[in-house]
Design a protein around this motif. Structure first.
Motif, short mmCIF file in Angstrom:
data_model
loop_
_atom_site.label_atom_id
_atom_site.label_comp_id
_atom_site.label_asym_id
_atom_site.label_seq_id
_atom_site.Cartn_x
_atom_site.Cartn_y
_atom_site.Cartn_z
N SER A 127 0.82 -1.20 0.00
CA SER A 127 0.00 0.00 0.00
C SER A 127 0.86 1.25 0.00
CB SER A 127 -0.89 0.02 1.24
OG SER A 127 -1.75 -1.10 1.29
N VAL A 170 -9.22 -0.13 -10.36
CA VAL A 170 -8.78 0.23 -9.01
C VAL A 170 -9.93 0.24 -8.02
CG1 VAL A 170 -6.97 1.65 -10.05
CG2 VAL A 170 -9.06 2.75 -9.20
N ARG A 183 -9.89 -1.14 -4.39
CA ARG A 183 -8.52 -1.16 -3.87
C ARG A 183 -8.02 0.25 -3.53
NH1 ARG A 183 -4.56 -2.43 -7.11
NH2 ARG A 183 -5.66 -2.00 -9.06
N PHE A 184 -8.48 1.23 -4.26
CA PHE A 184 -8.06 2.61 -4.04
C PHE A 184 -9.20 3.37 -3.36
CE2 PHE A 184 -4.73 3.21 -7.67
CZ PHE A 184 -4.12 2.01 -7.29
N MET A 224 -3.91 3.67 -1.74
CA MET A 224 -3.81 2.61 -2.73
C MET A 224 -3.39 1.31 -2.05
SD MET A 224 -1.94 4.72 -5.83
CE MET A 224 -0.36 4.81 -4.98
N LEU A 261 -1.42 -3.17 -4.35
CA LEU A 261 -0.83 -2.63 -5.57
C LEU A 261 -0.21 -3.71 -6.43
CD1 LEU A 261 0.65 0.56 -3.94
CD2 LEU A 261 -0.86 0.57 -5.94
N GLU A 321 1.10 -1.34 -12.08
CA GLU A 321 0.64 0.00 -11.71
C GLU A 321 1.81 0.95 -11.45
OE1 GLU A 321 -2.18 -1.38 -8.66
OE2 GLU A 321 -3.75 -0.58 -9.97
N ILE A 323 6.16 -0.35 -8.10
CA ILE A 323 5.72 -1.57 -7.42
C ILE A 323 6.62 -2.71 -7.88
CG2 ILE A 323 3.78 -3.06 -6.85
CD1 ILE A 323 3.46 -0.03 -6.15
#
Length: 120
Positions: free
Chosen positions: A17, A64, A67-68, A83, A86, A90, A118
């Motif tokens: 995250s 997203v 997740r976001f 976020m 991930l 991304e 990431i």
């Protein structure tokens, strides 16, 4: 002079995250809708999320969603993008933009971006 500054980018592991922050000078960000965008190398910026000035009105790109989370810290006058989970794909430069509304495609002000990587 209006300036938007993104912060909070960096390196995270897959599944990890990060929380990005968007801060503005020269405008009161609470009075603007704010769009988060990302740009992959060699590609155009794409919208990730948008939060309007209307309470509870937010938009997420399908990939997203869930997740976001975009939110405002009205006391600080900032907009956050939390976020989670991930993915390596991304990895991109993430930008925030002040817009008149989330339906408006014109970006009145855009920050310089923050790199999100990431990777293991």
């Amino acid at each position: 002079q209006v300036q938007l500054v993104e912060s909070g980018g960096g390196l995270a592991q897959p599944g990890g995250s990060l929380t990005l922050s968007c801060e503005a000078s020269g405008i009161t960000l609470n009075r603007w809708s704010v769009r988060w965008l990302r740009q992959y190398p060699g590609e155009k910026r794409e919208e990730v999320s948008c939060i309007s000035t209307s309470v509870g009105s937010v938009y997420y790109e399908d990939d997203v969603n869930g997740r976001f989370t975009v939110s405002r810290d009205n006391a600080k006058g900032t907009v956050l993008l939390q976020m989670n989970n991930l993915k390596p794909e991304e990895t991109a430069v993430y930008y925030c933009a002040a817009v008149r509304s989330c339906d408006n495609t014109k970006h009145n002000y855009v920050g310089q971006g923050t790199q999100v990587t990431i990777s293991t």
